[in-house]
Design an enzyme around this catalytic site. Structure first.
Site, PDB file in Angstrom:
ATOM      1  N   GLU A 169       0.845  -1.196   0.000  1.00 55.19           N
ATOM      2  CA  GLU A 169       0.000   0.000   0.000  1.00 55.19           C
ATOM      3  C   GLU A 169       0.875   1.239   0.000  1.00 55.19           C
ATOM      4  O   GLU A 169       2.085   1.177   0.249  1.00 55.19           O
ATOM      5  CB  GLU A 169      -0.917   0.027   1.236  1.00 55.19           C
ATOM      6  CG  GLU A 169      -0.124   0.118   2.537  1.00 55.19           C
ATOM      7  CD  GLU A 169      -0.899   0.775   3.682  1.00 55.19           C
ATOM      8  OE1 GLU A 169      -1.974   1.342   3.461  1.00 55.19           O
ATOM      9  OE2 GLU A 169      -0.381   0.731   4.811  1.00 55.19           O
ATOM     10  N   SER A 176       4.249   6.721   9.890  1.00 59.56           N
ATOM     11  CA  SER A 176       5.022   6.755  11.124  1.00 59.56           C
ATOM     12  C   SER A 176       6.411   6.144  10.957  1.00 59.56           C
ATOM     13  O   SER A 176       6.722   5.524   9.948  1.00 59.56           O
ATOM     14  CB  SER A 176       4.261   6.054  12.242  1.00 59.56           C
ATOM     15  OG  SER A 176       3.872   4.784  11.818  1.00 59.56           O
ATOM     16  N   ARG A 475       9.952  -3.494   8.527  1.00 60.42           N
ATOM     17  CA  ARG A 475       9.183  -4.043   9.648  1.00 60.42           C
ATOM     18  C   ARG A 475       9.137  -5.549   9.494  1.00 60.42           C
ATOM     19  O   ARG A 475       8.883  -6.065   8.403  1.00 60.42           O
ATOM     20  CB  ARG A 475       7.767  -3.466   9.675  1.00 60.42           C
ATOM     21  CG  ARG A 475       7.735  -2.026  10.169  1.00 60.42           C
ATOM     22  CD  ARG A 475       6.362  -1.427  10.059  1.00 60.42           C
ATOM     23  NE  ARG A 475       5.884  -1.500   8.672  1.00 60.42           N
ATOM     24  CZ  ARG A 475       4.639  -1.273   8.310  1.00 60.42           C
ATOM     25  NH1 ARG A 475       3.727  -0.988   9.214  1.00 60.42           N
ATOM     26  NH2 ARG A 475       4.288  -1.339   7.038  1.00 60.42           N
TER      27      ARG A 475
HETATM   28  P1  ADP Z   1      -2.864  -0.590   6.828  1.00 59.25           P
HETATM   29  O1  ADP Z   1      -3.158   0.680   6.108  1.00 59.25           O
HETATM   30  O2  ADP Z   1      -3.835  -0.887   7.900  1.00 59.25           O
HETATM   31  O3  ADP Z   1      -1.439  -0.673   7.268  1.00 59.25           O
HETATM   32  P2  ADP Z   1      -2.129  -2.633   4.886  1.00 59.25           P
HETATM   33  O4  ADP Z   1      -2.669  -2.733   3.517  1.00 59.25           O
HETATM   34  O5  ADP Z   1      -0.732  -2.176   5.000  1.00 59.25           O
HETATM   35  O6  ADP Z   1      -3.126  -1.732   5.742  1.00 59.25           O
HETATM   36  O7  ADP Z   1      -2.271  -4.043   5.579  1.00 59.25           O
HETATM   37  C1  ADP Z   1      -1.815  -4.280   6.893  1.00 59.25           C
HETATM   38  C2  ADP Z   1      -0.841  -5.442   6.900  1.00 59.25           C
HETATM   39  O8  ADP Z   1      -1.452  -6.605   6.333  1.00 59.25           O
HETATM   40  C3  ADP Z   1       0.415  -5.216   6.088  1.00 59.25           C
HETATM   41  O9  ADP Z   1       1.395  -4.549   6.847  1.00 59.25           O
HETATM   42  C4  ADP Z   1       0.823  -6.632   5.729  1.00 59.25           C
HETATM   43  O10 ADP Z   1       1.525  -7.237   6.812  1.00 59.25           O
HETATM   44  C5  ADP Z   1      -0.518  -7.336   5.583  1.00 59.25           C
HETATM   45  N1  ADP Z   1      -0.932  -7.345   4.164  1.00 59.25           N
HETATM   46  C6  ADP Z   1      -1.606  -6.375   3.526  1.00 59.25           C
HETATM   47  N2  ADP Z   1      -1.806  -6.677   2.235  1.00 59.25           N
HETATM   48  C7  ADP Z   1      -1.245  -7.877   2.039  1.00 59.25           C
HETATM   49  C8  ADP Z   1      -1.117  -8.748   0.909  1.00 59.25           C
HETATM   50  N3  ADP Z   1      -1.626  -8.413  -0.269  1.00 59.25           N
HETATM   51  N4  ADP Z   1      -0.462  -9.916   1.080  1.00 59.25           N
HETATM   52  C9  ADP Z   1       0.043 -10.259   2.283  1.00 59.25           C
HETATM   53  N5  ADP Z   1      -0.038  -9.499   3.381  1.00 59.25           N
HETATM   54  C10 ADP Z   1      -0.684  -8.316   3.274  1.00 59.25           C
HETATM   55 MG    MG Z   2      -1.800   2.196   5.628  1.00 59.90          MG
HETATM   56 MG    MG Z   3       0.197  -0.739   6.081  1.00 53.82          MG
END
Ligand code: ADP
Ligand code: MG
Ligand code: MG
Length: 499
Positions: A169, A176, A475
């Site tokens: 994303e 942060s 991370r």
């Molecule tokens: P947020 O904005 O809440 O951080 P994310 O899209 O980053 O949302 O999703 C949170 C976490 O979920 C990520 O840090 C990752 O660890 C996991 N995650 C998100 N999308 C994927 C994906 N497509 N495949 C595997 N893990 C994912």
């Molecule tokens: Mg986010």
């Molecule tokens: Mg995220």
């Protein structure tokens, strides 16, 4: 820190690890007791370094740690050694930063695109609806943001199935860990130098990480563009913030290197103490505000009442530089990420074909839930997908069994319920054993990592003042945990060792 997210397998200091695969740094050499003693020594040295250098967060155990600076500090959770990362993917991720910065800026200017793309989401997601309402209000009065500041972080994982770097994303609000992220790189470099004999790792292979300095510089230059010597930077914060030291690193840097004063205010305080003068100047607590830097305001919890929403509107109506503006904020939603991944959409916003190809190469599969085929596939094979609502901050996504159940339920609800979510291809990074340190205790577990690349962007009308990759944040989380937030308690801070 949620104990449930980490199998609390405290590594017995007597037990030596099985030979680590090549994907992680080797453990201290030597057998049995000697190795264990060295490891314990490194853990202690690391914890001491954190305490002495401000690599700290508020301790959950202390109720005042989120409100009173200097009280109840604990070292931030960290991985003992940096995680190996291929230099080619590192370079690729860095190159993407300025392109994503520019993309965000271009998309932010297309109000119709933002409103249109989110129009169905709006009907079922109240939070997104409120943000869109503010955005529509600004469009209605033809509000222009001449000076635009973006402090972003684009997150990636290495997909082991396709051996590619894929974007998780793009965060455009409240990204942060610029402060603590820079420090972890320093911690790791220090440990590699100090224990060079036993570790045999070259600290020069940890890329420099100047996220604090670069974000502070972007804030400082934005402040200068605003051109009011008596104005301050206002950091919008949550009333309780255990990650305040990450913020104070920026605040101190901004003061020491750029002579700019920062005030920290909650949205409720902004509402109580703020006003917009006839000329558009935002005044809070008697001080004109040049830059509003949001480290809150990204989640429904940040708006417990109408008071907080009024504050957000007040800020948006003012002439202060907003980091982010409501438009930049919306560009960072999951729905917009999915819309940008559709064929021919990037071409609407960018001209350079090579840039477009680079961005597209980093996109994982992303689908809207009006695609029946995909919904059907996801119900059949939920483990290959992630279901995401329009939320930030970790802990909101739906996986596996829950994903299937949720899709079936939403389908049965009829109406637009599905429009609150997007589906994403699940990325499978290769897991490797890592030493994680939390609360002074070292555990070993199988982990996967997510690399965030910070990006800073500043422009004033046609003049692009900054468009840079601005440091990074690795991370690392236990591979059995789905989510990855450090603040949310799922992951530890890490850096990288280029291979
Ligand atoms: P947020 O904005 O809440 O951080 P994310 O899209 O980053 O949302 O999703 C949170 C976490 O979920 C990520 O840090 C990752 O660890 C996991 N995650 C998100 N999308 C994927 C994906 N497509 N495949 C595997 N893990 C994912
Ligand atoms: Mg986010
Ligand atoms: Mg995220």
């Amino acid at each position: 820190w949620h104990a449930s997210h980490f199998r609390r397998r405290v590594v017995s200091l007597r037990a030596t690890r099985a030979e680590a695969p090549s994907s992680v740094p080797p453990p201290p050499v030597g057998g049995g007791k000697a190795a264990a003693a060295v490891q314990a020594e490194i853990v202690e040295a690391a914890a001491v370094w954190c305490a002495a250098h401000g690599l700290v967060v508020g301790d959950r155990e202390n109720p005042r740690s989120g409100t009173v600076p200097g009280v109840g500090l604990v070292h931030a959770p960290f991985s003992l050694l940096p995680t190996r990362f291929p230099a080619s993917f590192w370079k690729q991720a860095c190159e993407l930063a300025p392109i994503f910065n520019e993309l965000v800026d271009r998309v932010s200017l297309d109000g119709e695109f933002l409103q249109g793309s989110l129009s169905r989401t709006k009907q079922v997601d109240d939070f997104t609806a409120r943000l869109l309402e503010i955005h529509a209000k600004m469009m209605a009065v033809n509000k222009k943001e001449d000076i635009r500041l973006g402090l972003h972080r684009s997150d990636y994982m290495l997909d082991s199935e396709t051996n590619s770097l894929l974007q998780i994303e793009l965060n455009t609000i409240s990204t942060s860990f610029p402060g603590l992220g820079s420090l972890v790189s320093k911690l790791h470099r220090t440990l590699l130098n100090q224990y060079r004999e036993v570790l045999g790792l070259d600290s020069e292979r940890i890329p420099p990480n100047h996220a604090t300095a670069q974000f502070a510089e972007a804030l400082g230059k934005a402040w200068a563009e605003y051109n009011n010597d008596s104005a301050v930077v206002m950091m919008v914060v949550q009333p309780e913030e255990r990650n305040m030291y990450d913020q104070f690193w920026l605040i101190n840097h901004l003061k020491e290197s750029h002579g700019v004063t920062t005030i920290r205010k909650s949205l409720a305080q902004v509402e109580a103490e703020g006003q917009v003068l006839a000329d558009g100047t935002l005044v809070v607590d008697g001080r004109p505000v040049a830059v509003v830097y949001f480290r809150a305001g990204y989640a429904p919890n940040d708006y417990p009442s109408e008071v907080e929403w009024s504050a957000r509107v007040l800020i948006e109506q003012s002439s202060a530089i907003k980091c982010p503006s409501i438009s930049y904020h919306l560009v960072g939603t999951k729905k917009i990420q999915q819309e940008l991944a559709k064929p021919s959409v990037l071409e609407r916003f960018l001209d350079n074909k090579e840039d477009i190809a680079k961005l597209r190469k980093s996109f994982a599969g992303l689908w809207s839930l009006d695609n029946e085929e995909i919904v059907k596939s996801a119900i059949e094979k939920p483990d290959l997908f992630v279901l995401k609502p329009q939320r930030e901050g970790g802990g909101n996504n739906v996986y596996g069994h829950d994903l299937r159940e949720t899709l079936i339920r939403l389908q049965n609800e009829q109406g637009e319920a599905l429009a609150a979510y997007i589906l994403m291809q699940r990325i499978f990074p290769r897991a490797s054993p890592t030493h994680l340190v939390q609360g002074g205790v070292c555990f070993e577990d199988l982990t996967i990592s997510e690399l965030g690349i910070f990006g800073a962007y500043l422009r004033n009308k046609d003049k692009v003042i900054i468009n840079d990759q601005s440091g990074y944040l690795m991370r690392t989380k236990v591979s059995s945990s789905n989510e990855g937030g450090v603040a949310a308690g799922f992951a530890v801070l890490d850096s990288i060792l280029l291979t």
